[in-house]
Design a protein around this motif. Structure first.
Motif, PDB file in Angstrom:
ATOM      1  N   LEU A 134      44.232  83.822  26.270  1.00  0.00           N
ATOM      2  CA  LEU A 134      43.943  82.660  27.109  1.00  0.00           C
ATOM      3  C   LEU A 134      44.203  82.996  28.572  1.00  0.00           C
ATOM      4  O   LEU A 134      45.148  83.716  28.891  1.00  0.00           O
ATOM      5  N   LEU A 146      51.760  73.046  27.289  1.00  0.00           N
ATOM      6  CA  LEU A 146      51.072  72.474  28.440  1.00  0.00           C
ATOM      7  C   LEU A 146      52.020  71.463  29.071  1.00  0.00           C
ATOM      8  O   LEU A 146      52.449  70.511  28.412  1.00  0.00           O
ATOM      9  N   PRO A 184      48.176  79.523  19.401  1.00  0.00           N
ATOM     10  CA  PRO A 184      47.013  79.534  20.296  1.00  0.00           C
ATOM     11  C   PRO A 184      46.236  80.839  20.154  1.00  0.00           C
ATOM     12  O   PRO A 184      46.781  81.858  19.716  1.00  0.00           O
ATOM     13  N   LYS A 229      44.555  81.558  32.758  1.00  0.00           N
ATOM     14  CA  LYS A 229      44.992  80.407  33.541  1.00  0.00           C
ATOM     15  C   LYS A 229      43.819  79.463  33.793  1.00  0.00           C
ATOM     16  O   LYS A 229      43.970  78.240  33.702  1.00  0.00           O
ATOM     17  N   GLN A 259      41.228  78.911  31.915  1.00  0.00           N
ATOM     18  CA  GLN A 259      40.924  78.166  30.687  1.00  0.00           C
ATOM     19  C   GLN A 259      41.937  77.050  30.452  1.00  0.00           C
ATOM     20  O   GLN A 259      41.558  75.930  30.104  1.00  0.00           O
ATOM     21  N   THR A 260      43.213  77.355  30.634  1.00  0.00           N
ATOM     22  CA  THR A 260      44.223  76.323  30.395  1.00  0.00           C
ATOM     23  C   THR A 260      44.173  75.243  31.474  1.00  0.00           C
ATOM     24  O   THR A 260      44.339  74.066  31.173  1.00  0.00           O
ATOM     25  N   ASP A 261      43.912  75.624  32.714  1.00  0.00           N
ATOM     26  CA  ASP A 261      43.772  74.633  33.792  1.00  0.00           C
ATOM     27  C   ASP A 261      42.629  73.675  33.481  1.00  0.00           C
ATOM     28  O   ASP A 261      42.771  72.454  33.640  1.00  0.00           O
ATOM     29  N   LEU A 295      51.600  77.495  22.620  1.00  0.00           N
ATOM     30  CA  LEU A 295      51.141  77.229  23.978  1.00  0.00           C
ATOM     31  C   LEU A 295      51.748  75.907  24.400  1.00  0.00           C
ATOM     32  O   LEU A 295      51.609  74.904  23.695  1.00  0.00           O
ATOM     33  N   ALA A 312      50.906  75.935  32.347  1.00  0.00           N
ATOM     34  CA  ALA A 312      50.697  76.285  30.941  1.00  0.00           C
ATOM     35  C   ALA A 312      51.467  77.572  30.702  1.00  0.00           C
ATOM     36  O   ALA A 312      51.482  78.458  31.551  1.00  0.00           O
TER      37      ALA A 312
END
Length: 70
Positions: free
Chosen positions: A28, A7, A24, A30, A32-34, A5, A59
């Motif tokens: 996942l 970032l 990762p 968007k 969650q990653t945001d 993953l 991400a």
């Protein structure tokens, strides 16, 4: 297959900075990653030559196949 993953952030000077996380979890989103990226920015735990991380850019999940030639 290796999966990671990435970032992507901008720092105070406008340079792009990358944080890479190996293996990762699957699925996942968007959202969650945001959320995670905003927490990283708010915690201000990473210092770069160009200053603090100030903006989440994207991400992305990267898949890489490695084949050893024999």
């Amino acid at each position: 297959m290796e999966k990671s993953l990435q970032l992507v952030f901008k720092n105070a000077s406008g340079s792009t900075k990358l944080i890479t996380i190996a293996n990762p979890k699957e699925g996942l989103t968007k959202a969650q990653t945001d959320e995670a990226m905003q927490k990283i920015i708010a915690a201000n735990v990473f210092k770069t030559v160009g200053g603090d991380l100030v903006q989440a850019v994207e991400a992305r999940v990267v898949n890489r196949n490695v084949e050893v030639l024999e």
